[in-house]
Scaffold this active site. Structure first.
Site, short mmCIF file in Angstrom:
data_model
loop_
_atom_site.label_atom_id
_atom_site.label_comp_id
_atom_site.label_asym_id
_atom_site.label_seq_id
_atom_site.Cartn_x
_atom_site.Cartn_y
_atom_site.Cartn_z
N LYS A 183 0.83 -1.21 0.00
CA LYS A 183 0.00 0.00 0.00
C LYS A 183 0.87 1.27 0.00
O LYS A 183 0.42 2.32 -0.48
CB LYS A 183 -0.94 0.01 1.20
CG LYS A 183 -1.91 -1.17 1.28
CD LYS A 183 -2.81 -1.24 0.04
CE LYS A 183 -2.59 -2.46 -0.77
NZ LYS A 183 -3.39 -2.53 -2.00
N ARG A 240 3.37 14.96 -12.99
CA ARG A 240 2.88 15.16 -14.36
C ARG A 240 1.77 16.21 -14.42
O ARG A 240 1.20 16.44 -15.47
CB ARG A 240 2.37 13.83 -14.90
CG ARG A 240 3.46 12.76 -15.05
CD ARG A 240 2.87 11.37 -15.17
NE ARG A 240 2.09 11.21 -16.39
CZ ARG A 240 1.10 10.33 -16.53
NH1 ARG A 240 0.76 9.55 -15.51
NH2 ARG A 240 0.46 10.24 -17.67
N LYS A 243 -1.22 16.08 -13.29
CA LYS A 243 -2.53 15.49 -13.58
C LYS A 243 -3.40 15.62 -12.32
O LYS A 243 -3.88 14.63 -11.76
CB LYS A 243 -2.39 14.02 -13.97
CG LYS A 243 -1.49 13.77 -15.18
CD LYS A 243 -2.19 14.14 -16.48
CE LYS A 243 -1.35 13.74 -17.68
NZ LYS A 243 -2.01 14.07 -18.97
N HIS A 273 -9.69 9.27 -4.50
CA HIS A 273 -8.37 8.70 -4.78
C HIS A 273 -7.42 8.91 -3.60
O HIS A 273 -6.76 7.97 -3.14
CB HIS A 273 -7.78 9.35 -6.03
CG HIS A 273 -6.37 8.95 -6.32
ND1 HIS A 273 -6.04 7.94 -7.20
CD2 HIS A 273 -5.18 9.43 -5.85
CE1 HIS A 273 -4.73 7.80 -7.25
NE2 HIS A 273 -4.18 8.70 -6.44
N HIS A 285 -8.54 7.02 -0.43
CA HIS A 285 -8.33 5.59 -0.65
C HIS A 285 -6.87 5.21 -0.45
O HIS A 285 -6.55 4.30 0.33
CB HIS A 285 -8.79 5.22 -2.06
CG HIS A 285 -8.47 3.81 -2.46
ND1 HIS A 285 -9.20 2.73 -2.03
CD2 HIS A 285 -7.49 3.30 -3.27
CE1 HIS A 285 -8.69 1.62 -2.54
NE2 HIS A 285 -7.65 1.95 -3.30
N LYS A 332 -10.17 -3.24 -22.01
CA LYS A 332 -10.16 -2.07 -21.12
C LYS A 332 -11.53 -1.83 -20.49
O LYS A 332 -11.63 -1.45 -19.32
CB LYS A 332 -9.72 -0.82 -21.90
CG LYS A 332 -9.79 0.46 -21.08
CD LYS A 332 -9.51 1.70 -21.93
CE LYS A 332 -9.68 2.97 -21.12
NZ LYS A 332 -9.43 4.19 -21.94
N THR A 364 -12.67 -1.40 -15.56
CA THR A 364 -13.37 -0.57 -14.59
C THR A 364 -14.36 -1.39 -13.79
O THR A 364 -14.48 -1.22 -12.55
CB THR A 364 -14.11 0.58 -15.30
OG1 THR A 364 -13.17 1.36 -16.04
CG2 THR A 364 -14.80 1.47 -14.29
N GLN A 368 -12.48 -3.34 -11.24
CA GLN A 368 -12.05 -2.49 -10.12
C GLN A 368 -13.19 -2.20 -9.15
O GLN A 368 -12.97 -2.08 -7.96
CB GLN A 368 -11.48 -1.18 -10.65
CG GLN A 368 -10.12 -1.32 -11.34
CD GLN A 368 -9.67 -0.03 -11.97
OE1 GLN A 368 -10.36 0.57 -12.80
NE2 GLN A 368 -8.50 0.43 -11.57
#
Length: 231
Positions: A143, A156, A158, A166, A169, A223, A227, A230
């Site tokens: 983790k 980057r 982003k 996010h 988590h 792809k 999702t 996940q």
């Protein structure tokens, strides 16, 4: 004068009573903490990295939050985004291999030794018991490696990817998973990690292949299932 002395004495007694009450509360909290966090621990993990106390893990998760939410964006404010293509390729490949290794270690337990309906924790020092504790600790440690997902987003620029979900988590998982090797290193505790490692293998493999360029894109038809996996 006697009245003043009497009032002073009453104030002093009330202060002492308040201090005694606070002391009792503090001692009760301390005793309960030690009873739970120390008395109920799995002693086999004593001396293992980050297992002596939960506070270093909390400190690392807090540091992650500060970097991702404050220090990182501030640092990148006047900088151009970094080109991390090859770093990301290496990282995603590492995560794919690492999570495959973890998945195999847990799969070995469930395939050959565990009951799929109910599997208690083996607290012995047997080979099987220690193998379960070992993979539980490695899952906990993984983790922290996952922190780099967020760090790369920062470098980057982003920032839209760094949603509250996010960050919470990634920052909260090390704290939550710490309780595994500390108290229940094995048994059915490993099942969630077993599933999570499988998801991570597929996820990081996709990220690695996608970063190879347009030639690989036709082979990434799966792809749309990623999702759902996940979720």
């Amino acid at each position: 004068m006697e009245t003043l002395d009497s009032l002073d004495s009453m104030d002093k007694n009330e202060t002492e009573a308040c201090l005694d009450k606070n002391s009792i509360i503090i001692n009760t909290i301390s005793d309960t903490y030690n009873q739970v966090m120390v008395g109920l621990r799995d002693p086999r993990a004593d001396g293992w990295f980050l297992m002596s106390s939960i506070w270093p893990t909390i400190a690392l998760s807090t540091t992650y939050y500060v970097i991702v939410r404050h220090a990182g964006p501030k640092l990148m404010e006047s900088r151009e985004p970094y080109n991390l293509k090859y770093v990301m390729l290496a990282y995603n490949l590492f995560q794919t291999v690492f999570n495959t290794w973890l998945f195999y270690k847990v799969w070995w337990l469930w395939r050959d030794h565990y009951s799929w309906t109910c599997q208690p924790v083996d607290y012995s020092n047997s080979h099987l018991g220690l193998a379960a504790l070992d993979v539980t600790w490695w899952y906990f440690f993984s983790k922290f490696i996952d922190f780099f997902d967020s760090f790369f987003f920062v470098l980057r620029k982003k920032f839209s990817h760094l949603s509250t979900l996010h960050v919470v988590h990634h920052g909260g998982l090390p704290i939550a998973v710490w309780f595994g090797p500390r108290f229940v290193g094995g048994g059915h505790t490993t099942f969630c990690g077993f599933l999570n490692c499988a998801v991570h293998v597929a996820m990081y493999l996709y990220y690695f292949l996608a970063a190879l360029g347009p030639r690989v894109q036709p082979y990434l038809w799966w792809k749309r299932y990623l999702t759902k996996l996940q979720m």
